[in-house]
Scaffold this motif. Sequence first.
Motif, PDB file in Angstrom:
ATOM      1  N   VAL A  36       0.812  -1.397   0.071  1.00 32.10           N
ATOM      2  CA  VAL A  36      -0.026   0.017  -0.156  1.00 32.10           C
ATOM      3  C   VAL A  36       1.039   1.329  -0.040  1.00 32.10           C
ATOM      4  O   VAL A  36       0.265   2.412   0.201  1.00 32.10           O
ATOM      5  CB  VAL A  36      -0.934   0.024   1.347  1.00 32.10           C
ATOM      6  N   SER A  37       2.068   1.063  -0.069  1.00 40.60           N
ATOM      7  CA  SER A  37       3.120   2.436  -0.043  1.00 40.60           C
ATOM      8  C   SER A  37       2.819   3.083  -1.376  1.00 40.60           C
ATOM      9  O   SER A  37       2.448   2.718  -2.269  1.00 40.60           O
ATOM     10  CB  SER A  37       4.452   1.805   0.171  1.00 40.60           C
ATOM     11  N   GLY A  38       3.307   4.453  -1.108  1.00 35.74           N
ATOM     12  CA  GLY A  38       3.143   5.393  -2.514  1.00 35.74           C
ATOM     13  C   GLY A  38       3.977   6.874  -2.092  1.00 35.74           C
ATOM     14  O   GLY A  38       4.380   6.761  -1.290  1.00 35.74           O
ATOM     15  N   LYS A  39       3.626   7.659  -3.115  1.00 42.34           N
ATOM     16  CA  LYS A  39       4.196   9.054  -2.863  1.00 42.34           C
ATOM     17  C   LYS A  39       3.294  10.131  -3.452  1.00 42.34           C
ATOM     18  O   LYS A  39       2.562   9.866  -4.349  1.00 42.34           O
ATOM     19  CB  LYS A  39       5.472   8.685  -3.701  1.00 42.34           C
ATOM     20  N   TRP A  40       3.503  11.020  -2.951  1.00 38.45           N
ATOM     21  CA  TRP A  40       2.839  12.368  -3.405  1.00 38.45           C
ATOM     22  C   TRP A  40       4.109  12.802  -4.622  1.00 38.45           C
ATOM     23  O   TRP A  40       5.291  12.799  -4.750  1.00 38.45           O
ATOM     24  CB  TRP A  40       3.098  13.359  -2.592  1.00 38.45           C
ATOM     25  N   ASP A  47      -4.230  10.488   6.588  1.00 35.60           N
ATOM     26  CA  ASP A  47      -2.696  10.830   6.656  1.00 35.60           C
ATOM     27  C   ASP A  47      -2.230  11.510   5.495  1.00 35.60           C
ATOM     28  O   ASP A  47      -1.193  12.491   5.558  1.00 35.60           O
ATOM     29  CB  ASP A  47      -1.925   9.464   6.897  1.00 35.60           C
ATOM     30  N   VAL A  48      -2.714  11.202   4.120  1.00 33.03           N
ATOM     31  CA  VAL A  48      -2.092  11.890   3.031  1.00 33.03           C
ATOM     32  C   VAL A  48      -2.630  13.141   2.942  1.00 33.03           C
ATOM     33  O   VAL A  48      -1.707  14.152   2.297  1.00 33.03           O
ATOM     34  CB  VAL A  48      -2.600  10.981   1.840  1.00 33.03           C
ATOM     35  N   VAL A  71      -1.543  11.577  -5.538  1.00 30.48           N
ATOM     36  CA  VAL A  71      -0.878  10.655  -4.881  1.00 30.48           C
ATOM     37  C   VAL A  71      -0.792   9.348  -5.698  1.00 30.48           C
ATOM     38  O   VAL A  71      -1.895   8.868  -6.214  1.00 30.48           O
ATOM     39  CB  VAL A  71      -1.499  10.217  -3.493  1.00 30.48           C
ATOM     40  N   LYS A  72       0.434   8.652  -6.109  1.00 32.20           N
ATOM     41  CA  LYS A  72       0.598   7.427  -6.807  1.00 32.20           C
ATOM     42  C   LYS A  72       1.038   6.287  -5.886  1.00 32.20           C
ATOM     43  O   LYS A  72       1.845   6.442  -4.829  1.00 32.20           O
ATOM     44  CB  LYS A  72       1.446   7.829  -8.053  1.00 32.20           C
ATOM     45  N   SER A  73       0.408   5.070  -6.207  1.00 28.86           N
ATOM     46  CA  SER A  73       0.779   3.869  -5.599  1.00 28.86           C
ATOM     47  C   SER A  73       1.916   3.376  -5.941  1.00 28.86           C
ATOM     48  O   SER A  73       2.113   3.566  -7.283  1.00 28.86           O
ATOM     49  CB  SER A  73      -0.433   2.834  -5.527  1.00 28.86           C
ATOM     50  N   VAL A 127      -3.775   7.449  -7.107  1.00 34.12           N
ATOM     51  CA  VAL A 127      -4.785   6.821  -6.412  1.00 34.12           C
ATOM     52  C   VAL A 127      -5.659   8.044  -6.000  1.00 34.12           C
ATOM     53  O   VAL A 127      -6.818   7.788  -5.763  1.00 34.12           O
ATOM     54  CB  VAL A 127      -4.176   6.221  -5.281  1.00 34.12           C
ATOM     55  N   TRP A 128      -5.013   9.136  -5.538  1.00 32.29           N
ATOM     56  CA  TRP A 128      -5.834  10.243  -5.114  1.00 32.29           C
ATOM     57  C   TRP A 128      -5.445  11.539  -6.117  1.00 32.29           C
ATOM     58  O   TRP A 128      -4.241  11.865  -6.274  1.00 32.29           O
ATOM     59  CB  TRP A 128      -5.339  10.830  -3.710  1.00 32.29           C
TER      60      TRP A 128
END
Length: 393
Positions: free
Chosen positions: A123-127, A189-190, A208-210, A230-231
């Motif tokens: 489930v990790s990802g990044k802005w 959180d994000v 936000v990408k997975s 994802v977002w």
Amino acid sequence: MSSDDNIPSEYPYAWSSSSQLSPEEFLTKYKPSMIQDDGTKPWLWIRKSTTDPEDTDMVAAVEEATEILEDVTTRVEEIKNDDSIPVRANKKKGTKSKKEVRETVQSEATEKLKDISIRHGFVSGKWLIFAPTDKVDLVWSTIANSLISGPLASTSAHCAKVATCPKHEVPNYSHVLCLYVPNVYDKEDVTEIMKILLRKHGMNLMGVKSNLYTAIGLDSKHPSGIPSTVWKNSALMPETDIKKLKEEYFAELAAAKNNDTEKTAARKAAAGTVAKSKPKLKRKAENDDPFASEDDEPKDTKSEAKSKSQAGGASTSQKTAKAAPKTKKSSAKDEFGSDDEVAEDSDAEARKAEVAAKKATSRRKGAKRPKEDDDNDNETEDIEERPRQKVRR
């Protein structure tokens, strides 16, 4: 994480708390705008700690997600070529357009990918943040410092990276920056991280990408058309709130700059009061100007001084003229006369002196002057009276 989201072992372009360089030294030495990727240094990394959160069953998640991605890609292509599906929707007939059918398939795929991520713990990802080459160094150092010891240090964000320059020049190239979070599906959180990026740093965010999406090669240009994030920003916060937070940041930044400018001006002013001032010129109080030069003296003062000088000069000349006795024409040499004039004056003076000497001698002896003397007397008279009358022969 996927290979693209993992820091290679013994990678020299990564910083962590165990690095020999300080964060400032690392950011100064390695700038994204100055490092070109030759295939061995595509990213610069900053890690808040040496131990990052790890995903559990990444391999299984990637396998399932890859199958979903391939299936959706095939279906989207079929929809495109299916003539039975109209280009435009028809509400009366209850038919959907090609776009609506395609978006339904893509939305279902997004939910399936989320389910795969959660089931396998991937489930990790990044802005995502983008910056042009002329601004990337500033944006990168801002994110890095914030992550290590700034506002982002208190969040769940644990790692950041930035792309270096491409091997071959690309017009209008933008560097991508990634700020890693442990769970992209944790909306609260994000969103908290998002607020800090907007309010404290004024960043332009791209969603936000997975990391699962990265692992299966899903990007914005993928033929499946599945959203690559994802977002999206608007899904986490209203656009008006996003705009407000950024405006507050830039207003605060402008105020800080103005404050610094005022402080600098105040320091310079304070330093100027203790500095030794230049002596002022002596002049009348009403004309006292510390910035004027001697040539700037008021005209009235100059005229008055000039008048006094002229008056004084005239008075002195008059006194000198009165004191000097009137004398006969001087026989002194005239520096501006010609040579003939000087010679003529000298002969006349010599002859007059000779006659005068003979007269004096004759009177002392009491003798009668000879006729020759009379002639000389007449000659002397002739010389003295030549301008006034004719000479008697």
